[in-house]
Design a protein around this motif. Sequence first.
Motif, PDB file in Angstrom:
ATOM      1  N   THR A 175      10.977  -8.118   2.979  1.00 44.10           N
ATOM      2  CA  THR A 175       9.808  -8.497   1.921  1.00 44.10           C
ATOM      3  C   THR A 175      10.358  -7.009   0.729  1.00 44.10           C
ATOM      4  OG1 THR A 175       8.176  -7.506   4.205  1.00 44.10           O
ATOM      5  CG2 THR A 175       7.223  -7.092   2.244  1.00 44.10           C
ATOM      6  N   LEU A 176      10.992  -6.029   0.626  1.00 44.09           N
ATOM      7  CA  LEU A 176      10.819  -5.695  -0.426  1.00 44.09           C
ATOM      8  C   LEU A 176      12.019  -6.409  -1.124  1.00 44.09           C
ATOM      9  CD1 LEU A 176      11.736  -1.936   0.613  1.00 44.09           C
ATOM     10  CD2 LEU A 176       9.688  -2.457  -0.702  1.00 44.09           C
ATOM     11  N   GLN A 177      12.869  -7.498  -0.350  1.00 44.85           N
ATOM     12  CA  GLN A 177      13.687  -8.237  -1.162  1.00 44.85           C
ATOM     13  C   GLN A 177      13.497  -9.108  -1.551  1.00 44.85           C
ATOM     14  OE1 GLN A 177      17.306  -8.215  -1.009  1.00 44.85           O
ATOM     15  NE2 GLN A 177      17.500  -9.754  -2.281  1.00 44.85           N
ATOM     16  N   VAL A 178      12.217  -9.686  -0.429  1.00 44.72           N
ATOM     17  CA  VAL A 178      11.340 -11.515  -1.500  1.00 44.72           C
ATOM     18  C   VAL A 178      10.601 -10.137  -2.902  1.00 44.72           C
ATOM     19  CG1 VAL A 178       9.238 -12.499  -1.486  1.00 44.72           C
ATOM     20  CG2 VAL A 178      11.107 -12.354   0.781  1.00 44.72           C
ATOM     21  N   LEU A 179       9.866  -9.237  -3.132  1.00 42.72           N
ATOM     22  CA  LEU A 179       9.302  -8.719  -3.834  1.00 42.72           C
ATOM     23  C   LEU A 179      10.200  -8.466  -4.608  1.00 42.72           C
ATOM     24  CD1 LEU A 179       6.461  -6.406  -1.923  1.00 42.72           C
ATOM     25  CD2 LEU A 179       5.938  -8.917  -2.891  1.00 42.72           C
ATOM     26  N   ALA A 180      11.348  -7.870  -4.740  1.00 45.89           N
ATOM     27  CA  ALA A 180      12.124  -7.237  -6.042  1.00 45.89           C
ATOM     28  C   ALA A 180      12.442  -8.641  -6.758  1.00 45.89           C
ATOM     29  CB  ALA A 180      13.217  -6.620  -5.270  1.00 45.89           C
ATOM     30  N   ASP A 181      13.180  -9.903  -5.754  1.00 46.89           N
ATOM     31  CA  ASP A 181      13.380 -10.685  -6.081  1.00 46.89           C
ATOM     32  C   ASP A 181      11.684 -11.929  -7.564  1.00 46.89           C
ATOM     33  OD1 ASP A 181      15.225 -10.267  -5.250  1.00 46.89           O
ATOM     34  OD2 ASP A 181      15.167 -12.100  -3.689  1.00 46.89           O
ATOM     35  N   GLN A 224       1.185  -1.026  -0.076  1.00 45.63           N
ATOM     36  CA  GLN A 224      -0.185  -0.135  -0.117  1.00 45.63           C
ATOM     37  C   GLN A 224       0.773   1.592  -0.285  1.00 45.63           C
ATOM     38  OE1 GLN A 224      -2.617   0.331   3.531  1.00 45.63           O
ATOM     39  NE2 GLN A 224      -2.601   2.507   3.131  1.00 45.63           N
ATOM     40  N   VAL A 225       1.422   1.447   1.101  1.00 52.96           N
ATOM     41  CA  VAL A 225       2.411   2.474   1.215  1.00 52.96           C
ATOM     42  C   VAL A 225       3.387   2.616  -0.674  1.00 52.96           C
ATOM     43  CG1 VAL A 225       4.551   3.267   1.670  1.00 52.96           C
ATOM     44  CG2 VAL A 225       3.078   1.481   3.401  1.00 52.96           C
ATOM     45  N   LEU A 226       4.129   1.524  -1.290  1.00 52.62           N
ATOM     46  CA  LEU A 226       4.629   1.731  -2.394  1.00 52.62           C
ATOM     47  C   LEU A 226       3.998   2.313  -2.988  1.00 52.62           C
ATOM     48  CD1 LEU A 226       7.067  -1.155  -2.661  1.00 52.62           C
ATOM     49  CD2 LEU A 226       7.676   0.948  -2.783  1.00 52.62           C
ATOM     50  N   ASP A 283       6.282   8.676  -5.339  1.00 48.17           N
ATOM     51  CA  ASP A 283       7.771   8.375  -5.246  1.00 48.17           C
ATOM     52  C   ASP A 283       8.571   7.178  -5.625  1.00 48.17           C
ATOM     53  OD1 ASP A 283       7.325   8.139  -3.307  1.00 48.17           O
ATOM     54  OD2 ASP A 283       8.993   9.208  -2.206  1.00 48.17           O
ATOM     55  N   HIS A 284       9.339   6.947  -5.603  1.00 46.45           N
ATOM     56  CA  HIS A 284      10.141   6.367  -5.445  1.00 46.45           C
ATOM     57  C   HIS A 284      11.083   5.774  -4.449  1.00 46.45           C
ATOM     58  CE1 HIS A 284       9.395   6.895 -10.136  1.00 46.45           C
ATOM     59  NE2 HIS A 284      10.001   5.605 -10.286  1.00 46.45           N
ATOM     60  N   PRO A 285      10.555   5.691  -3.306  1.00 44.93           N
ATOM     61  CA  PRO A 285      11.038   5.822  -1.998  1.00 44.93           C
ATOM     62  C   PRO A 285      11.715   4.851  -1.617  1.00 44.93           C
ATOM     63  CG  PRO A 285       8.714   4.554  -2.141  1.00 44.93           C
ATOM     64  CD  PRO A 285       9.112   4.690  -3.349  1.00 44.93           C
ATOM     65  N   SER A 286      13.131   4.909  -0.779  1.00 44.82           N
ATOM     66  CA  SER A 286      14.174   4.284  -0.026  1.00 44.82           C
ATOM     67  C   SER A 286      13.310   3.000   1.123  1.00 44.82           C
ATOM     68  CB  SER A 286      15.454   5.017   0.163  1.00 44.82           C
ATOM     69  OG  SER A 286      14.744   5.722   1.720  1.00 44.82           O
ATOM     70  N   VAL A 287      14.354   2.417   1.470  1.00 40.19           N
ATOM     71  CA  VAL A 287      13.283   1.179   1.788  1.00 40.19           C
ATOM     72  C   VAL A 287      12.765   2.064   3.400  1.00 40.19           C
ATOM     73  CG1 VAL A 287      14.797  -0.836   3.831  1.00 40.19           C
ATOM     74  CG2 VAL A 287      15.486  -1.002   1.682  1.00 40.19           C
ATOM     75  N   GLU A 288      13.962   2.624   3.705  1.00 42.44           N
ATOM     76  CA  GLU A 288      14.281   4.019   4.791  1.00 42.44           C
ATOM     77  C   GLU A 288      12.369   4.569   4.773  1.00 42.44           C
ATOM     78  OE1 GLU A 288      17.030   3.181   3.177  1.00 42.44           O
ATOM     79  OE2 GLU A 288      18.019   2.257   5.088  1.00 42.44           O
ATOM     80  N   THR A 289      11.963   5.407   3.369  1.00 43.35           N
ATOM     81  CA  THR A 289      11.621   6.003   3.460  1.00 43.35           C
ATOM     82  C   THR A 289       9.972   4.963   3.278  1.00 43.35           C
ATOM     83  OG1 THR A 289      12.294   7.415   2.207  1.00 43.35           O
ATOM     84  CG2 THR A 289       9.880   7.008   1.501  1.00 43.35           C
ATOM     85  N   ALA A 312      19.082   1.489  -8.485  1.00 40.48           N
ATOM     86  CA  ALA A 312      19.383   2.181  -7.695  1.00 40.48           C
ATOM     87  C   ALA A 312      20.189   3.114  -8.489  1.00 40.48           C
ATOM     88  CB  ALA A 312      21.168   1.217  -7.594  1.00 40.48           C
ATOM     89  N   PHE A 313      19.919   4.553  -8.112  1.00 39.61           N
ATOM     90  CA  PHE A 313      19.607   5.801  -9.020  1.00 39.61           C
ATOM     91  C   PHE A 313      20.917   6.314  -8.515  1.00 39.61           C
ATOM     92  CE2 PHE A 313      15.228   5.413  -9.197  1.00 39.61           C
ATOM     93  CZ  PHE A 313      15.031   4.895 -10.334  1.00 39.61           C
ATOM     94  N   ASN A 314      22.663   7.074 -10.106  1.00 38.67           N
ATOM     95  CA  ASN A 314      23.283   7.734  -9.329  1.00 38.67           C
ATOM     96  C   ASN A 314      24.323   6.921  -7.720  1.00 38.67           C
ATOM     97  OD1 ASN A 314      24.883   9.284 -10.337  1.00 38.67           O
ATOM     98  ND2 ASN A 314      23.747  11.152  -9.604  1.00 38.67           N
ATOM     99  N   ASP A 315      24.149   5.837  -8.199  1.00 44.98           N
ATOM    100  CA  ASP A 315      24.851   4.949  -7.119  1.00 44.98           C
ATOM    101  C   ASP A 315      24.470   5.166  -5.556  1.00 44.98           C
ATOM    102  OD1 ASP A 315      26.791   3.800  -8.158  1.00 44.98           O
ATOM    103  OD2 ASP A 315      27.984   5.665  -7.984  1.00 44.98           O
ATOM    104  N   GLU A 316      22.813   6.275  -5.080  1.00 47.39           N
ATOM    105  CA  GLU A 316      21.728   5.706  -3.709  1.00 47.39           C
ATOM    106  C   GLU A 316      21.489   4.809  -3.452  1.00 47.39           C
ATOM    107  OE1 GLU A 316      19.454   8.621  -4.488  1.00 47.39           O
ATOM    108  OE2 GLU A 316      21.094  10.663  -5.324  1.00 47.39           O
ATOM    109  N   PRO A 317      21.111   5.072  -2.180  1.00 51.17           N
ATOM    110  CA  PRO A 317      20.951   3.417  -1.843  1.00 51.17           C
ATOM    111  C   PRO A 317      19.546   3.354  -2.897  1.00 51.17           C
ATOM    112  CG  PRO A 317      20.677   5.107   0.226  1.00 51.17           C
ATOM    113  CD  PRO A 317      20.883   6.119  -1.538  1.00 51.17           C
TER     114      PRO A 317
END
Length: 135
Positions: free
Chosen positions: A57-63, A24-26, A31-37, A71-76
């Motif tokens: 959860t984000l790791q599983v969903l991305a996998d 729901q949050v995503l 925007d394209h939030p980081s894990v922390e956001t 990973a934009f511009n070497d950011e998180p």
Amino acid sequence: MTELERRIADAGLKMTGQRRLILQVLDDSPDHPSVETVHERARAIDPGISLATVYRTLQVLADLEIVQRHAFNDEPARFDTNTEHHHHLIDLDSGAVIEFQSEELEALKQKIAERLGYELTDHRLELYGHKKPSR
């Protein structure tokens, strides 16, 4: 059942309350939030959700390609529920990520690959820039 919930069910995962909240949050994110956001926004709804749960959860969903990891511009890493083919323009001043599609670009990339003797199987394009002042 939302499209994202259906994709989780199709992947054989149980739809937990925490997964539903993270989706729901995503899905509600402009925007394209980081894990922390994602964690910060999820905690505003459920103070008990842990950062570790959001990471896992984000790791599983991305996998499972239910969400995309960028990973934009070497950011998180930042996350996106839009799994349709698209590209990104990153505003270097604000950090905003603008999604776009371009038929001209799609034709040009095919033309370049063919000219070089390749059959394209995938590609990613990230443009970085500063917004021009309005005139």
